[in-house]
Design a protein around this motif. Structure first.
Motif, PDB file in Angstrom:
ATOM      1  N   TYR A   1     -99.634  30.939  27.632  1.00  0.00           N
ATOM      2  CA  TYR A   1     -98.932  31.778  28.598  1.00  0.00           C
ATOM      3  C   TYR A   1     -99.782  32.954  29.069  1.00  0.00           C
ATOM      4  CZ  TYR A   1     -94.634  29.173  27.878  1.00  0.00           C
ATOM      5  OH  TYR A   1     -93.691  28.175  27.839  1.00  0.00           O
ATOM      6  N   GLY A   2    -100.865  33.233  28.367  1.00  0.00           N
ATOM      7  CA  GLY A   2    -101.786  34.241  28.858  1.00  0.00           C
ATOM      8  C   GLY A   2    -102.612  33.753  30.030  1.00  0.00           C
ATOM      9  N   TYR A   3    -102.648  32.427  30.208  1.00  0.00           N
ATOM     10  CA  TYR A   3    -103.439  31.819  31.273  1.00  0.00           C
ATOM     11  C   TYR A   3    -102.560  31.225  32.373  1.00  0.00           C
ATOM     12  CZ  TYR A   3    -107.095  32.036  27.703  1.00  0.00           C
ATOM     13  OH  TYR A   3    -107.993  32.470  26.754  1.00  0.00           O
ATOM     14  N   ILE A   4    -101.433  30.669  31.983  1.00  0.00           N
ATOM     15  CA  ILE A   4    -100.545  29.962  32.917  1.00  0.00           C
ATOM     16  C   ILE A   4     -99.110  30.349  32.567  1.00  0.00           C
ATOM     17  CG2 ILE A   4     -99.753  27.707  33.724  1.00  0.00           C
ATOM     18  CD1 ILE A   4    -102.529  26.639  32.851  1.00  0.00           C
ATOM     19  N   ALA A   5     -98.371  30.838  33.551  1.00  0.00           N
ATOM     20  CA  ALA A   5     -97.038  31.368  33.270  1.00  0.00           C
ATOM     21  C   ALA A   5     -95.966  30.287  33.222  1.00  0.00           C
ATOM     22  CB  ALA A   5     -96.672  32.417  34.314  1.00  0.00           C
ATOM     23  N   THR A   6     -96.096  29.245  34.042  1.00  0.00           N
ATOM     24  CA  THR A   6     -95.043  28.235  34.147  1.00  0.00           C
ATOM     25  C   THR A   6     -95.657  26.843  34.279  1.00  0.00           C
ATOM     26  OG1 THR A   6     -94.963  28.303  36.572  1.00  0.00           O
ATOM     27  CG2 THR A   6     -93.569  29.890  35.371  1.00  0.00           C
ATOM     28  N   LYS A   7     -94.818  25.833  34.091  1.00  0.00           N
ATOM     29  CA  LYS A   7     -95.292  24.467  34.292  1.00  0.00           C
ATOM     30  C   LYS A   7     -95.650  24.229  35.755  1.00  0.00           C
ATOM     31  CE  LYS A   7     -94.239  19.578  33.678  1.00  0.00           C
ATOM     32  NZ  LYS A   7     -93.322  18.544  33.136  1.00  0.00           N
ATOM     33  N   ASP A   8     -94.925  24.854  36.671  1.00  0.00           N
ATOM     34  CA  ASP A   8     -95.253  24.696  38.090  1.00  0.00           C
ATOM     35  C   ASP A   8     -96.672  25.182  38.380  1.00  0.00           C
ATOM     36  OD1 ASP A   8     -92.859  23.537  38.765  1.00  0.00           O
ATOM     37  OD2 ASP A   8     -91.918  25.399  39.439  1.00  0.00           O
ATOM     38  N   GLU A   9     -97.062  26.291  37.763  1.00  0.00           N
ATOM     39  CA  GLU A   9     -98.434  26.754  37.935  1.00  0.00           C
ATOM     40  C   GLU A   9     -99.423  25.742  37.371  1.00  0.00           C
ATOM     41  OE1 GLU A   9     -98.179  31.651  38.029  1.00  0.00           O
ATOM     42  OE2 GLU A   9     -99.077  30.626  36.307  1.00  0.00           O
ATOM     43  N   LEU A  10     -99.084  25.163  36.244  1.00  0.00           N
ATOM     44  CA  LEU A  10     -99.956  24.147  35.656  1.00  0.00           C
ATOM     45  C   LEU A  10    -100.109  22.948  36.591  1.00  0.00           C
ATOM     46  CD1 LEU A  10    -101.625  23.103  33.292  1.00  0.00           C
ATOM     47  CD2 LEU A  10     -99.497  22.251  32.257  1.00  0.00           C
ATOM     48  N   LEU A  11     -99.004  22.506  37.177  1.00  0.00           N
ATOM     49  CA  LEU A  11     -99.073  21.380  38.120  1.00  0.00           C
ATOM     50  C   LEU A  11     -99.921  21.736  39.338  1.00  0.00           C
ATOM     51  CD1 LEU A  11     -95.377  20.092  38.029  1.00  0.00           C
ATOM     52  CD2 LEU A  11     -97.360  19.176  36.808  1.00  0.00           C
ATOM     53  N   ASP A  12     -99.778  22.972  39.832  1.00  0.00           N
ATOM     54  CA  ASP A  12    -100.602  23.409  40.954  1.00  0.00           C
ATOM     55  C   ASP A  12    -102.088  23.325  40.604  1.00  0.00           C
ATOM     56  OD1 ASP A  12     -98.431  23.949  42.563  1.00  0.00           O
ATOM     57  OD2 ASP A  12     -98.385  26.098  42.123  1.00  0.00           O
ATOM     58  N   LEU A  13    -102.425  23.770  39.418  1.00  0.00           N
ATOM     59  CA  LEU A  13    -103.821  23.733  38.982  1.00  0.00           C
ATOM     60  C   LEU A  13    -104.314  22.299  38.806  1.00  0.00           C
ATOM     61  CD1 LEU A  13    -103.650  26.640  36.400  1.00  0.00           C
ATOM     62  CD2 LEU A  13    -105.066  26.626  38.464  1.00  0.00           C
ATOM     63  N   MET A  14    -103.460  21.427  38.310  1.00  0.00           N
ATOM     64  CA  MET A  14    -103.830  20.016  38.142  1.00  0.00           C
ATOM     65  C   MET A  14    -104.105  19.366  39.492  1.00  0.00           C
ATOM     66  SD  MET A  14    -100.989  19.047  35.235  1.00  0.00           S
ATOM     67  CE  MET A  14    -101.191  17.263  35.418  1.00  0.00           C
ATOM     68  N   VAL A  15    -103.218  19.616  40.457  1.00  0.00           N
ATOM     69  CA  VAL A  15    -103.400  19.049  41.794  1.00  0.00           C
ATOM     70  C   VAL A  15    -104.716  19.539  42.393  1.00  0.00           C
ATOM     71  CG1 VAL A  15    -102.526  19.078  44.154  1.00  0.00           C
ATOM     72  CG2 VAL A  15    -100.953  18.698  42.253  1.00  0.00           C
ATOM     73  N   ASP A  16    -104.990  20.815  42.253  1.00  0.00           N
ATOM     74  CA  ASP A  16    -106.223  21.341  42.829  1.00  0.00           C
ATOM     75  C   ASP A  16    -107.442  20.799  42.108  1.00  0.00           C
ATOM     76  OD1 ASP A  16    -107.201  23.273  44.905  1.00  0.00           O
ATOM     77  OD2 ASP A  16    -108.267  24.033  43.141  1.00  0.00           O
TER      78      ASP A  16
ATOM     79  N   TRP B   1    -100.168   9.943  38.732  1.00  0.00           N
ATOM     80  CA  TRP B   1     -99.163  10.999  38.812  1.00  0.00           C
ATOM     81  C   TRP B   1     -99.301  11.825  40.084  1.00  0.00           C
ATOM     82  CZ3 TRP B   1    -101.682  15.631  39.132  1.00  0.00           C
ATOM     83  CH2 TRP B   1    -102.988  15.678  38.619  1.00  0.00           C
ATOM     84  N   LEU B   2    -100.495  11.861  40.666  1.00  0.00           N
ATOM     85  CA  LEU B   2    -100.701  12.656  41.872  1.00  0.00           C
ATOM     86  C   LEU B   2     -99.818  12.169  43.017  1.00  0.00           C
ATOM     87  CD1 LEU B   2    -102.302  14.919  43.279  1.00  0.00           C
ATOM     88  CD2 LEU B   2    -104.053  13.211  43.831  1.00  0.00           C
ATOM     89  N   ALA B   3     -99.471  10.887  43.021  1.00  0.00           N
ATOM     90  CA  ALA B   3     -98.609  10.347  44.083  1.00  0.00           C
ATOM     91  C   ALA B   3     -97.277  11.083  44.132  1.00  0.00           C
ATOM     92  CB  ALA B   3     -98.374   8.849  43.876  1.00  0.00           C
ATOM     93  N   ASP B   4     -96.790  11.540  42.988  1.00  0.00           N
ATOM     94  CA  ASP B   4     -95.504  12.237  42.930  1.00  0.00           C
ATOM     95  C   ASP B   4     -95.588  13.659  43.473  1.00  0.00           C
ATOM     96  OD1 ASP B   4     -94.275  10.029  41.641  1.00  0.00           O
ATOM     97  OD2 ASP B   4     -95.151  10.676  39.735  1.00  0.00           O
ATOM     98  N   LEU B   5     -96.806  14.170  43.647  1.00  0.00           N
ATOM     99  CA  LEU B   5     -96.982  15.555  44.068  1.00  0.00           C
ATOM    100  C   LEU B   5     -97.616  15.671  45.449  1.00  0.00           C
ATOM    101  CD1 LEU B   5     -98.296  17.011  40.670  1.00  0.00           C
ATOM    102  CD2 LEU B   5     -95.972  17.080  41.571  1.00  0.00           C
TER     103      LEU B   5
ATOM    104  N   PRO C   1    -108.417  26.449  45.605  1.00  0.00           N
ATOM    105  CA  PRO C   1    -109.690  26.456  46.328  1.00  0.00           C
ATOM    106  C   PRO C   1    -110.179  25.082  46.741  1.00  0.00           C
ATOM    107  CG  PRO C   1    -109.995  27.010  43.999  1.00  0.00           C
ATOM    108  CD  PRO C   1    -108.533  27.047  44.267  1.00  0.00           C
ATOM    109  N   ASN C   2    -109.995  24.068  45.900  1.00  0.00           N
ATOM    110  CA  ASN C   2    -110.451  22.733  46.271  1.00  0.00           C
ATOM    111  C   ASN C   2    -109.610  22.143  47.399  1.00  0.00           C
ATOM    112  OD1 ASN C   2    -112.571  22.560  44.341  1.00  0.00           O
ATOM    113  ND2 ASN C   2    -111.079  22.080  42.754  1.00  0.00           N
ATOM    114  N   ALA C   3    -108.286  22.317  47.304  1.00  0.00           N
ATOM    115  CA  ALA C   3    -107.406  21.801  48.353  1.00  0.00           C
ATOM    116  C   ALA C   3    -107.672  22.507  49.678  1.00  0.00           C
ATOM    117  CB  ALA C   3    -105.943  21.974  47.949  1.00  0.00           C
TER     118      ALA C   3
END
Length: 230
Positions: free
Chosen positions: A54-69, A104-108, A117-119
């Protein structure tokens, strides 16, 4: 402040950073889909306490955003395209390849654009390839149209792959198993157009179907880009 703008905590004795967290999350998703991803499971994979994440990522949504990028790094072009059509075609095929590696990326895909930055770099390279070829609104609609086709086609392909795993039947095996029912229905004569499609339609693989549909969409885009400005 987005997750990309927020600084990481100072290092601690056990090494941990967002890159390692995201890599672990992507590996979990590759193995078991998005349901296999949680901050607790990622922490366990990294042999770290969940609260440290939680010091790096506050929520699962943030984690998903980082995964997509993170996966968008695989969609970035390796060099300048040979014109706008090559840019859109290349992005489409790289996106499909990335999804087949990370299902899993198909779902997002789709929805609100990613701000990572990559997106953003993928979007920038795409728009730059069409810059000045038509009014900006035409360019934006062209990119959106191709993206909509790519998203829909990829999701359809992934749905077929998931159905194959769920049933244990390949596409050909499913067709054979469904044959008696299909023949019974078509024999009624109520669906003549469908009967012609079943009996005379070409059976093409997913890659060929994707490429063919993409070229048709690009042909339509070309027709719009060639129209004189109003």
């Amino acid at each position: 402040m987005t997750v990309w703008d927020r600084p990481e905590p100072p290092p601690r004795p056990a090494p941990l950073d967002r890159a390692r967290i995201v890599a672990a999350a992507v590996a979990l998703a590759d193995d078991g889909g998005l349901d296999a991803v949680s901050l607790r499971k990622v922490a366990a994979r990294l042999d770290a306490g969940p609260m440290r994440l939680y010091g790096y990522i506050a929520t699962k949504d943030e984690l998903l955003d980082l995964m997509v990028d993170d996966v968008h790094a695989e969609i970035l072009p390796s060099g300048p395209p040979d014109g706008w059509r090559d840019a859109l075609r290349g992005r489409a095929h790289r996106t499909r390849s990335a999804v087949l590696r990370h299902e899993w990326l198909a779902d997002l895909l789709g929805g609100r654009p990613s701000l990572g930055p990559n997106a953003l770099a993928v979007t920038e390279s795409t728009l730059a390839a069409l810059d000045g070829l038509a009014p900006l609104d035409t360019v934006l609609r062209a990119v959106a149209t191709v993206s909509a086709y790519v998203t829909g086609a990829i999701r359809h392909e992934v749905a077929d792959l998931r159905a194959e795993r769920a049933t244990g039947l390949s596409e050909r095996e499913w067709q054979r198993a469904s044959g008696p029912r299909v023949r019974e229905v078509l024999a009624t004569g109520r669906f003549p157009a469908l009967a012609r499609a079943v009996h005379d339609g070409a059976d093409v693989d997913a890659g060929t179907s994707f490429s063919t549909g993409l070229e048709w969409v690009l042909d339509a885009v070309a027709a719009k880009l060639d129209q004189p400005s109003a």
